[in-house]
Design a protein around this motif. Structure first.
Motif, PDB file in Angstrom:
ATOM      1  N   MET A  78       0.798  -0.771  -0.171  1.00  0.00           N
ATOM      2  CA  MET A  78      -0.088  -0.342   0.257  1.00  0.00           C
ATOM      3  C   MET A  78       0.627   1.344  -0.360  1.00  0.00           C
ATOM      4  N   LYS A  79       0.373   2.505  -0.324  1.00  0.00           N
ATOM      5  CA  LYS A  79       0.892   3.690  -0.932  1.00  0.00           C
ATOM      6  C   LYS A  79       0.356   4.553  -0.364  1.00  0.00           C
ATOM      7  N   CYS A  80       0.701   5.191   1.089  1.00  0.00           N
ATOM      8  CA  CYS A  80       0.475   6.255   1.625  1.00  0.00           C
ATOM      9  C   CYS A  80       0.067   7.398   0.969  1.00  0.00           C
ATOM     10  N   ARG A  81      -1.553   7.539   0.910  1.00  0.00           N
ATOM     11  CA  ARG A  81      -1.754   9.068  -0.056  1.00  0.00           C
ATOM     12  C   ARG A  81      -1.381  10.271   0.991  1.00  0.00           C
ATOM     13  N   MET A  82      -0.850  10.519   2.313  1.00  0.00           N
ATOM     14  CA  MET A  82      -0.324  11.643   2.389  1.00  0.00           C
ATOM     15  C   MET A  82       1.143  11.779   2.590  1.00  0.00           C
ATOM     16  N   CYS A  83       1.813  10.987   2.814  1.00  0.00           N
ATOM     17  CA  CYS A  83       3.146  10.712   2.002  1.00  0.00           C
ATOM     18  C   CYS A  83       3.758  10.303   1.399  1.00  0.00           C
ATOM     19  N   GLY A  84       3.658   9.339   0.779  1.00  0.00           N
ATOM     20  CA  GLY A  84       3.478   8.475  -0.727  1.00  0.00           C
ATOM     21  C   GLY A  84       4.589   7.121  -0.318  1.00  0.00           C
ATOM     22  N   PHE A  85       5.070   7.386   1.154  1.00  0.00           N
ATOM     23  CA  PHE A  85       5.546   5.956   1.801  1.00  0.00           C
ATOM     24  C   PHE A  85       5.037   5.036   1.460  1.00  0.00           C
ATOM     25  N   GLU A  86       5.868   3.907   0.589  1.00  0.00           N
ATOM     26  CA  GLU A  86       5.380   2.116   0.552  1.00  0.00           C
ATOM     27  C   GLU A  86       5.300   1.545   1.368  1.00  0.00           C
ATOM     28  N   PHE A  87       4.330   0.420   1.838  1.00  0.00           N
ATOM     29  CA  PHE A  87       4.525  -0.643   3.126  1.00  0.00           C
ATOM     30  C   PHE A  87       3.611  -1.413   2.401  1.00  0.00           C
ATOM     31  N   ASP A  88       3.409  -2.327   2.951  1.00  0.00           N
ATOM     32  CA  ASP A  88       3.232  -4.017   3.215  1.00  0.00           C
ATOM     33  C   ASP A  88       2.221  -4.037   4.218  1.00  0.00           C
ATOM     34  N   GLU A  89       0.806  -3.714   3.779  1.00  0.00           N
ATOM     35  CA  GLU A  89      -0.119  -3.880   5.578  1.00  0.00           C
ATOM     36  C   GLU A  89      -0.536  -4.840   6.030  1.00  0.00           C
ATOM     37  N   ASN A  90       0.197  -5.408   5.188  1.00  0.00           N
ATOM     38  CA  ASN A  90      -0.102  -6.906   6.077  1.00  0.00           C
ATOM     39  C   ASN A  90       0.893  -7.059   7.068  1.00  0.00           C
ATOM     40  N   GLU A  91       1.984  -6.860   6.451  1.00  0.00           N
ATOM     41  CA  GLU A  91       2.881  -6.877   8.236  1.00  0.00           C
ATOM     42  C   GLU A  91       2.751  -6.071   8.886  1.00  0.00           C
ATOM     43  N   LEU A  92       1.897  -5.459   9.546  1.00  0.00           N
ATOM     44  CA  LEU A  92       1.468  -4.395  10.424  1.00  0.00           C
ATOM     45  C   LEU A  92       0.798  -5.059  11.441  1.00  0.00           C
ATOM     46  N   GLU A  93       1.473  -4.488  13.087  1.00  0.00           N
ATOM     47  CA  GLU A  93       0.873  -5.418  14.018  1.00  0.00           C
ATOM     48  C   GLU A  93      -0.612  -4.954  14.181  1.00  0.00           C
ATOM     49  N   ASN A  94      -0.703  -3.790  14.931  1.00  0.00           N
ATOM     50  CA  ASN A  94      -1.922  -3.032  14.996  1.00  0.00           C
ATOM     51  C   ASN A  94      -2.966  -1.570  13.449  1.00  0.00           C
ATOM     52  N   LEU A  95      -3.380  -2.840  12.274  1.00  0.00           N
ATOM     53  CA  LEU A  95      -4.569  -2.038  12.000  1.00  0.00           C
ATOM     54  C   LEU A  95      -4.851  -0.665  11.996  1.00  0.00           C
ATOM     55  N   GLY A  96      -5.981  -0.969  12.280  1.00  0.00           N
ATOM     56  CA  GLY A  96      -6.619   0.214  13.461  1.00  0.00           C
ATOM     57  C   GLY A  96      -6.562   1.058  13.898  1.00  0.00           C
ATOM     58  N   CYS A  97      -6.837   2.267  14.595  1.00  0.00           N
ATOM     59  CA  CYS A  97      -6.513   3.505  15.429  1.00  0.00           C
ATOM     60  C   CYS A  97      -7.225   2.284  16.268  1.00  0.00           C
ATOM     61  N   SER A  98      -6.863   2.385  17.879  1.00  0.00           N
ATOM     62  CA  SER A  98      -7.332   2.018  19.587  1.00  0.00           C
ATOM     63  C   SER A  98      -8.120   3.236  19.884  1.00  0.00           C
ATOM     64  N   ASN A  99      -8.209   4.658  19.152  1.00  0.00           N
ATOM     65  CA  ASN A  99      -9.043   5.460  20.138  1.00  0.00           C
ATOM     66  C   ASN A  99     -10.082   6.368  18.998  1.00  0.00           C
ATOM     67  N   CYS A 100     -10.157   5.606  18.327  1.00  0.00           N
ATOM     68  CA  CYS A 100     -11.821   5.809  17.166  1.00  0.00           C
ATOM     69  C   CYS A 100     -13.167   5.432  17.409  1.00  0.00           C
ATOM     70  N   GLY A 101     -13.013   4.132  18.296  1.00  0.00           N
ATOM     71  CA  GLY A 101     -14.390   3.665  18.953  1.00  0.00           C
ATOM     72  C   GLY A 101     -15.098   3.009  17.746  1.00  0.00           C
ATOM     73  N   LYS A 102     -14.702   2.381  16.460  1.00  0.00           N
ATOM     74  CA  LYS A 102     -14.636   1.063  16.245  1.00  0.00           C
ATOM     75  C   LYS A 102     -13.924   0.573  16.316  1.00  0.00           C
ATOM     76  N   HIS A 103     -12.847   0.362  17.388  1.00  0.00           N
ATOM     77  CA  HIS A 103     -11.891  -0.532  17.242  1.00  0.00           C
ATOM     78  C   HIS A 103     -11.781  -1.795  16.389  1.00  0.00           C
TER      79      HIS A 103
END
Length: 66
Positions: free
Chosen positions: A1-26
């Motif tokens: 995935m490529k970040c739409r804000m900064c352009g950094f490319e990363f594999d979203e499947n390798e991230l530990e926490n996909l969602g935020c913990s403060n949004c209420g829709k965890h």
């Protein structure tokens, strides 16, 4: 995935926490936060943003030929 804000490319499947913990829709949060800048990217909007980028490029080409 490529970040739409900064352009950094990363594999979203390798991230530990996909969602935020403060949004209420965890449990249902589908945002993928960029490990570089923290921007919340929505995977379901990828195709729509790709379409918009292609459309903008088409308008730029059309404008430069006139």
């Amino acid at each position: 995935m490529k970040c739409r804000m900064c352009g950094f490319e990363f594999d979203e499947n390798e991230l530990e926490n996909l969602g935020c913990s403060n949004c209420g829709k965890h449990d249902n949060c589908r945002q993928v936060h960029c490990p570089n800048c923290g921007f919340g990217n929505h995977p379901e909007f990828e195709e729509e943003f790709e379409f918009i980028v292609k459309l903008k490029e088409r308008f730029k080409k059309r404008k430069s030929t006139n």
